[in-house]
Enzyme design. Sequence first.
Site, PDB file in Angstrom:
ATOM      1  CG  HIS A   9      -8.347 -51.226 -35.141  1.00  9.90           C
ATOM      2  ND1 HIS A   9      -9.273 -51.987 -35.832  1.00  9.90           N
ATOM      3  CD2 HIS A   9      -8.349 -51.711 -33.881  1.00  9.90           C
ATOM      4  CE1 HIS A   9      -9.806 -52.873 -35.013  1.00  9.90           C
ATOM      5  NE2 HIS A   9      -9.251 -52.736 -33.828  1.00  9.90           N
ATOM      6  CG  HIS A  11      -8.225 -51.767 -28.755  1.00 10.79           C
ATOM      7  ND1 HIS A  11      -9.546 -51.426 -28.604  1.00 10.79           N
ATOM      8  CD2 HIS A  11      -8.144 -52.468 -29.911  1.00 10.79           C
ATOM      9  CE1 HIS A  11     -10.244 -51.916 -29.625  1.00 10.79           C
ATOM     10  NE2 HIS A  11      -9.425 -52.552 -30.436  1.00 10.79           N
ATOM     11  CG  HIS A 189     -13.856 -53.478 -33.084  1.00  6.47           C
ATOM     12  ND1 HIS A 189     -13.582 -52.164 -32.813  1.00  6.47           N
ATOM     13  CD2 HIS A 189     -12.729 -54.175 -32.756  1.00  6.47           C
ATOM     14  CE1 HIS A 189     -12.335 -52.075 -32.349  1.00  6.47           C
ATOM     15  NE2 HIS A 189     -11.795 -53.280 -32.300  1.00  6.47           N
ATOM     16  CD  GLU A 192     -11.731 -59.024 -34.047  1.00  2.72           C
ATOM     17  OE1 GLU A 192     -12.560 -58.410 -33.370  1.00  2.72           O
ATOM     18  OE2 GLU A 192     -10.572 -59.284 -33.641  1.00  2.72           O
ATOM     19  CG  ASP A 270      -6.803 -55.143 -32.755  1.00  2.00           C
ATOM     20  OD1 ASP A 270      -7.475 -54.307 -32.143  1.00  2.00           O
ATOM     21  OD2 ASP A 270      -7.248 -56.283 -33.047  1.00  2.00           O
ATOM     22  CG  ASP A 271      -5.645 -55.236 -28.581  1.00  4.07           C
ATOM     23  OD1 ASP A 271      -5.936 -54.330 -27.783  1.00  4.07           O
ATOM     24  OD2 ASP A 271      -6.484 -55.782 -29.321  1.00  4.07           O
TER      25      ASP A 271
END
Length: 330
Positions: A9, A11, A189, A192, A270-271
């Site tokens: 996961h 990005h 997703h 969340e 994630d980011d």
Amino acid sequence: MPVPKAELHLHIEGTLEPGLAFALAARNGVDLPWTDTDALREAYRFQDLQSFLNLYYALMTVLRTERDFEDLADAYLARAAAQGVRHAEIFFDPQAHTARGVGMDTVVEGLWRALGRSQERHGVSTRLIMCFLRDESAESALATLDAARPHLDRITGVGLDSAEVGHPPVKFRAVYEAAAALGLRRVAHAGEEGPPEYITEALDVLGVERVDHGLRCVEDPALVARLVRDRIPLTLCPLSNVRLRAVDTLADHPLPAMLDAGLLCTVNSDDPAYFGGYAGDTFDAVRDTLGLGPERLRELARNSFLAAFLDDEEDRRSRYLAEVEAHVFP
Ligand SMILES: [Zn+2]
């Protein structure tokens, strides 16, 4: 030695570090509204998912050419390798680029320049997963899938990301059916910020094999039982959950209880440029703050490879799993 792991996961646009953002802005003649990287860091105090997304979209305007996407992905893969990542399944958001005049070809071919040589250069195998922005229309998602057709040899699957609440999975039924017909793997997703019902809908309507986040499943015991029974992987992102206020502090994160419940959890970044840590940092944080012992950490690493899209390369999966079993936890 960092724990060998897969990142599921991630990005790629969320790996844009302030330093690279300023370098690309200079290269492309883009004016950023911040004077320097310190001023930019100040903008990283998010209240929720939307406040993060506003910065995320503003900053990615520096990405213009194939070389920019190549440099972005290559910088991520070098960092990931240094933190023990052996396999990375990388999300990208084509609509965030095509909407500002950067073509699908530029994005995919640029990313592929880095991904295609990642195994030899960084020792990291890769997959590319194309995400649809759920706050855009269903028609836009279908047009995006259509634009990706010439590149499907580079793309393993589709996902669904961006602002969740008010954009239930059912909105994307048609594009997921079309993706399935093209032989693409499906993730989304869900849960969340959105309710547990979105997780159920992603499974039932979109046919996802893996749920990204899935955090709010804990509010629905019947859903938890189903996820355990069907061995549906969840790609949790604990540092992201803290930064975007899905949990108050990392110590409040339900990961230990979710593992105790038998859920197939993985931890991911994630980011990472925005949320304060890459894959190895995330493992360290959950070990230190949530008190996970060696067997729980081994389980998380094992789960990451079990949940990876490596079905056509079972040898590779076996090799990675053997590495996890051989790893000595301090
Ligand atoms: Zn995400």
